[in-house]
Structure formats: C-alpha cells, structure tokens
Scaffold this active site. Sequence first.
Site, short mmCIF file in Angstrom:
data_model
loop_
_atom_site.label_atom_id
_atom_site.label_comp_id
_atom_site.label_asym_id
_atom_site.label_seq_id
_atom_site.Cartn_x
_atom_site.Cartn_y
_atom_site.Cartn_z
N CYS A 55 1.25 -1.29 0.02
CA CYS A 55 -0.38 -0.04 -0.02
C CYS A 55 0.65 1.03 -0.09
CB CYS A 55 -0.95 0.10 1.09
SG CYS A 55 -1.64 1.43 1.41
N TYR A 87 -6.96 4.91 -9.89
CA TYR A 87 -6.91 3.63 -8.80
C TYR A 87 -7.71 2.77 -8.72
CZ TYR A 87 -6.80 2.24 -3.35
OH TYR A 87 -7.06 1.46 -2.69
N GLU A 99 1.48 -0.42 -6.74
CA GLU A 99 1.91 1.14 -6.36
C GLU A 99 3.20 1.17 -5.74
OE1 GLU A 99 -1.15 1.00 -3.08
OE2 GLU A 99 -2.55 0.55 -4.51
N ASP A 134 -3.43 -7.32 2.16
CA ASP A 134 -4.03 -6.33 1.03
C ASP A 134 -3.11 -7.19 0.11
OD1 ASP A 134 -4.61 -4.80 2.11
OD2 ASP A 134 -2.92 -3.06 2.11
N TYR A 139 -0.22 -4.60 -5.42
CA TYR A 139 0.97 -4.58 -3.48
C TYR A 139 2.32 -5.56 -4.30
CZ TYR A 139 -3.56 -3.34 -2.68
OH TYR A 139 -5.07 -2.89 -2.36
N CYS A 206 -2.74 1.86 7.55
CA CYS A 206 -1.18 1.44 6.92
C CYS A 206 -1.17 -0.28 7.14
CB CYS A 206 -0.33 2.38 7.81
SG CYS A 206 1.02 2.47 7.32
N CYS A 227 31.26 -0.45 -8.82
CA CYS A 227 32.13 -0.45 -9.36
C CYS A 227 32.61 -1.16 -10.88
CB CYS A 227 33.50 -0.75 -8.47
SG CYS A 227 34.13 -1.33 -8.47
#
Length: 253
Positions: A55, A87, A99, A134, A139, A206, A227
Amino acid sequence: MFLHSRTPQLPTAEQALRGRPEPIFTVPDRHTVLGNPLLGPYPEGLEIADFGMGCFWGAERKFWQLPTGVYTTLVGYQGGFTEHPTYEEVCSGLTGHTEVVRVVHDPGLISYERLLQVFWESHNPTQGFRQGNDVGTQYRSAAHTHTPAQAATAASSRAAYQKVLTSSGYGTITTELLPAQGRTFYPAEGYHQQYLSGSKNPDGYCGLGGTGVKLSTPSETNWGASCPTGIAPVESWAKPSIDPLIGAVGRAG
C-alpha cells in the site's frame, strides 16, 4: 485498500485495460508535508528512486519522514500496461501496475543505499502479490531503477538481504528489480498524495509491516554501489560511491 479472494495474476498486454492518452485528474502542486513541488522538473543534482512495497500510503510516509535529504515524494502506478490509469482500474488487477512511491532526493545528504535500507526493512519482500492483508498484483514488491549503478546496487542489496532473511526463516525474495525506462510512472490521484499526513489522515489505514529483519550497512557486508571490478562498499550512508564510468545514480530529469 482492496482485498481480492481470487489468486492474483498479472494481465498480458492484450488483456490489460487500454487506458487513455491523458490523465483524467490533476495532481497537487506541492507536497503537503515537505512543501516542495510534487512533479518535475526538479532542481539540478537531485536523483529519483522508485519503490513498490505494498500500500503506497504507508510507503510514502516512510520516506518523507526521513530526517534529511528527501526533497519530495509522490505516489503513483508503474510497471504495467494501462496508460494514465485510475486507482479503481489498478485495483481491478487489469492494468499490470504496482503501487509505487517516487522518492526525489539529494544524494549529497542521503544515498540510494540508505533508501534501499528503508525499502527492504519496511515491508516483507517474500510475499509475492500481497503485503499482509492487502492482496493483489498492485501490492507486489518492486524497485524500478534509473541507471546501471542503481540497478547494480539494488541487486547487491537484494542478495545481502536474502542472506539475512534466509537465516531468519523467511523464503525467497520476490521483488522485481527492473529498469524504470519503459515503465512509465503515472502519478496517482490527489487524495492519495501524502494520504497519511497530519493535515489529511494521520490515523488512516496502513497495512505496511516489515519482517523485523535488519539489512546491514554496505560497509559491513560489501554490497554498496557498483564499480567496474565488482562491488565496492561505501564509506557512509550519507554519500554514495559514484562510478566514474557510469556517473551518479538515478539522476533526475
């Protein structure tokens, strides 16, 4: 956020929604918390990093809360087929996007390596098409890189994190590490931008949760910037190593 009961599958280009040539919504001019512009062009010397970690509400907050070096953050959709999706379209599983939070940062103040540490530790990268409760292809874990140096550093950090995850009983990392080139970042709707900020929804949902497993610093396990002869550790989190044959990582603009 949407919870799908079916087993998620990425659509093919033929199966994906067609989208549209232009967005059907606008994005706010400035960051609610940091006060800087959301969209570019950005000041010279800043760099871009793109991360998908579930999310995007909680993911974006993780980066704007860093104490120094982050110029702006914004959320959006990336890695799929549908042009300028909404969305609702992304949550249908028919765009192919994940997302994403875009982090624009000053490499003289905070390095790409430090951002990777936040990325890995803030979510569970072994869960495939889900993060916690979720569930869906939107996700999935992803780091879309802007230069060969970013790509090499992200790959090195993934290998280092896989070692400590394995030793802690976790499975294989499913994070997609792919070039940002050819994977257009489409900013999300305005109400998603800084969704969890104090002026919007500080106590909002959340679903973001890490494994609790820490990633060592580059100097400890030698996974720093690339490198020509291999992987060289950086001296500190603040300033990244720069390959003279490649240049600075993730240069904005």
